[in-house]
Design an enzyme around this catalytic site. Structure first.
Site, PDB file in Angstrom:
ATOM      1  N   GLY A  20      56.734  60.537  57.310  1.00 37.04           N
ATOM      2  CA  GLY A  20      55.451  60.827  56.710  1.00 37.04           C
ATOM      3  C   GLY A  20      55.091  59.967  55.513  1.00 37.04           C
ATOM      4  N   ASP A  22      53.919  56.769  53.268  1.00 32.18           N
ATOM      5  CA  ASP A  22      53.062  55.600  53.396  1.00 32.18           C
ATOM      6  C   ASP A  22      52.912  54.951  52.031  1.00 32.18           C
ATOM      7  OD1 ASP A  22      50.796  56.804  51.959  1.00 32.18           O
ATOM      8  OD2 ASP A  22      50.416  57.970  53.763  1.00 32.18           O
ATOM      9  N   LYS A 215      53.417  51.204  58.979  1.00 28.87           N
ATOM     10  CA  LYS A 215      52.827  51.375  57.660  1.00 28.87           C
ATOM     11  C   LYS A 215      53.074  50.130  56.815  1.00 28.87           C
ATOM     12  CE  LYS A 215      51.470  55.688  58.186  1.00 28.87           C
ATOM     13  NZ  LYS A 215      50.082  56.139  58.041  1.00 28.87           N
ATOM     14  N   ASP A 244      48.763  49.927  59.209  1.00 23.41           N
ATOM     15  CA  ASP A 244      48.045  50.946  58.444  1.00 23.41           C
ATOM     16  C   ASP A 244      48.388  50.805  56.964  1.00 23.41           C
ATOM     17  OD1 ASP A 244      46.814  53.164  57.425  1.00 23.41           O
ATOM     18  OD2 ASP A 244      47.897  54.633  58.638  1.00 23.41           O
ATOM     19  N   ASN A 246      46.781  52.494  54.470  1.00 25.43           N
ATOM     20  CA  ASN A 246      46.524  53.752  53.760  1.00 25.43           C
ATOM     21  C   ASN A 246      45.807  53.543  52.427  1.00 25.43           C
ATOM     22  OD1 ASN A 246      49.244  54.615  55.463  1.00 25.43           O
ATOM     23  ND2 ASN A 246      47.743  56.281  55.232  1.00 25.43           N
ATOM     24  N   GLU A 270      44.324  49.271  59.601  1.00 27.29           N
ATOM     25  CA  GLU A 270      43.744  50.583  59.323  1.00 27.29           C
ATOM     26  C   GLU A 270      43.645  50.837  57.825  1.00 27.29           C
ATOM     27  OE1 GLU A 270      45.097  55.192  60.314  1.00 27.29           O
ATOM     28  OE2 GLU A 270      45.588  53.573  61.702  1.00 27.29           O
ATOM     29  N   GLU A 297      39.952  58.189  58.519  1.00 23.10           N
ATOM     30  CA  GLU A 297      40.871  59.280  58.203  1.00 23.10           C
ATOM     31  C   GLU A 297      40.440  60.031  56.947  1.00 23.10           C
ATOM     32  OE1 GLU A 297      45.515  59.593  56.602  1.00 23.10           O
ATOM     33  OE2 GLU A 297      44.878  57.868  57.801  1.00 23.10           O
ATOM     34  N   ASP A 320      38.496  62.718  61.977  1.00 20.80           N
ATOM     35  CA  ASP A 320      39.560  63.709  62.122  1.00 20.80           C
ATOM     36  C   ASP A 320      38.952  65.103  61.976  1.00 20.80           C
ATOM     37  OD1 ASP A 320      41.753  65.415  61.833  1.00 20.80           O
ATOM     38  OD2 ASP A 320      42.902  64.010  60.607  1.00 20.80           O
ATOM     39  N   HIS A 347      42.192  60.078  63.939  1.00 17.93           N
ATOM     40  CA  HIS A 347      43.403  60.344  63.164  1.00 17.93           C
ATOM     41  C   HIS A 347      43.826  61.771  63.485  1.00 17.93           C
ATOM     42  CE1 HIS A 347      45.381  61.927  59.436  1.00 17.93           C
ATOM     43  NE2 HIS A 347      46.071  60.815  59.596  1.00 17.93           N
ATOM     44  N   GLU A 374      46.751  58.990  68.670  1.00 17.51           N
ATOM     45  CA  GLU A 374      47.931  58.950  67.805  1.00 17.51           C
ATOM     46  C   GLU A 374      48.879  60.110  68.128  1.00 17.51           C
ATOM     47  OE1 GLU A 374      48.696  58.143  63.079  1.00 17.51           O
ATOM     48  OE2 GLU A 374      46.932  59.315  63.640  1.00 17.51           O
TER      49      GLU A 374
END
Length: 409
Positions: A20, A22, A215, A244, A246, A270, A297, A320, A347, A374
């Site tokens: 999880g 990022d 990521k 991604d 973030n 992303e 997202e 999302d 997302h 995803e």
């Protein structure tokens, strides 16, 4: 089936061992603010909003305010013309002042709206994707709030889009046999070692995934380049790889780092910069082509999505349903994207539970391109009906509702 009362649950799940992570969140505690609509039967409507950590408490408290007008309503009566109910909740004066249509109160709205759609599908004993496909275009549009979109999408235009797509559904119904393709996000969390992302990539390929995501957003761009090339060398040229960031970079940084990363041939980059920066995204889209930009997202509402689409500032729309105002606003934004010719690749803050239904409807019912969804498996043990992925494909859910029920805390 009448809504009698509302229960709010604060559910939190601490990720471990780097999962999880990022570029903006070194240690993640995934959380759901859960709205449960109790009825005069054993059936309950369950709606989720996705948050991180302690902020979940604020959303749970806001749900209690947003949901005030629902007890005593019959679910069929409520959902007939739900768009006006949605607008009433979203525009409640005291709560609207806190947004409008963003932040804590809008996340609370997402949980409430998702619970309404879940209960509606359960009351009709069908999965959410089938409920949506069975609705006539006019009835579906009546569940949406198209306010502030009239310059680009009128009610009649929305009905026409759905009617045109309905005429050729037979061309797309085959997805119910094949399932919907997934892509694996968990190969390359930010805090994973180089060795681990290589091992994870090989495992993902063995499980049938042909699309994967890494990521990026390191303080040293060469770390991102090295890791990206490691995954590309492991998969070969045939795999689809996404990056991604973030929101880590400012615009000049995004332009510079994307140029360095172009050698691994990413399918998209992303969230390359701040999620509210429409013109910054457009600058990046134009500068890094043919590499494409995915975002959405953290875009909170339909108006900002409208602006991104008008500006040509996104190549893929990542709306999302547990971030915007639930299923209703998700479908509204999907219509906007369809009209603009931009693919929707959500997302999955819900870990794919609700979105496995919504992508089926988007493809069959709206004519959106069948791309992929995803897949993040970390919260599977907490759902009573977790999404099933076989050989890299989401299997079509058959149970009534939106697959949002959680096992008891």
């Amino acid at each position: 089936m009448q809504i009698c009362s509302v229960e709010v649950q604060d559910r939190r799940f601490t990720m471990s061992d780097g999962a999880g992570s990022d570029a903006m969140h070194a240690v993640a505690q995934y959380a759901y603010a859960v709205c449960v609509l109790k009825t005069d039967s054993p059936t309950e409507g369950v709606g989720l909003a996705f948050t991180l950590g302690a902020g979940n408490d604020l959303v749970c408290r806001a749900i209690e305010q947003v949901v005030a007008e629902l007890p005593g309503r019959d679910i069929e009566e409520l959902m007939a013309g739900f768009g006006s109910v949605y607008r009433s909740m979203a525009d409640a004066p005291a709560l609207r002042w806190l947004g409008p249509h963003k932040g804590v109160t809008h996340l609370a709205l997402a949980a409430v709206v998702n619970a309404c759609f879940d209960l509606w599908a359960k009351s009709r004993r069908v999965p959410l994707w089938k409920l949506l496909l069975d609705l006539p275009p006019q009835v579906l549009v009546d569940t949406l709030d198209l306010s502030y979109l009239e310059d680009v999408l009128t009610r009649q235009q929305a009905i026409d889009l759905l009617t045109q797509a309905q005429a050729c559904r037979s061309d797309r119904i085959g997805v119910l046999e094949t399932g919907y393709k997934g892509y694996d996000t968990s190969v390359g969390w930010f805090n994973f070692s180089d060795e681990r992302i290589v091992i994870n990539t090989r495992k993902a390929l063995d499980r049938g995934f042909t699309a994967l995501k890494l990521k990026v957003g390191s303080s040293d761009p060469q770390r991102d380049v090295r890791r990206a090339m490691l995954i590309r060398e492991t998969t070969g040229d045939a795999a689809t790889l996404m990056l991604d960031a973030n929101q880590r970079w400012n615009v000049p940084e995004a332009l510079a780092v994307c140029q360095q990363l172009s050698g691994m041939n990413p399918y998209w980059v992303e969230e390359p910069t701040h999620p509210d920066d429409v013109l910054g995204h457009r600058t990046i889209v134009e500068a890094i082509a043919p590499i494409r930009v995915a975002t959405g997202e953290h875009i909170p509402n339909k108006v900002l999505f409208k602006n991104f689409l008008q500006a040509g500032a996104m190549s893929f729309c990542q709306v999302d349903a547990v971030r915007v105002g639930g299923v209703s606003e998700f479908l509204t934004i999907s219509l906007l994207a369809k009209q603009a010719g931009v693919p929707v690749v959500p997302h999955v803050g819900d870990m794919g539970q609700i979105h496995q239904h919504l992508v089926l409807f988007n493809h069959i019912g709206m004519g959106h391109e069948n791309l992929f969804l995803e897949y993040i498996p970390h919260l599977r043990p907490y759902f009573t009906q977790p999404a099933q992925v076989l050989d890299g494909y989401y299997q079509v859910p058959q149970e009534p509702g939106s697959s949002s029920d959680l096992v008891p805390a």
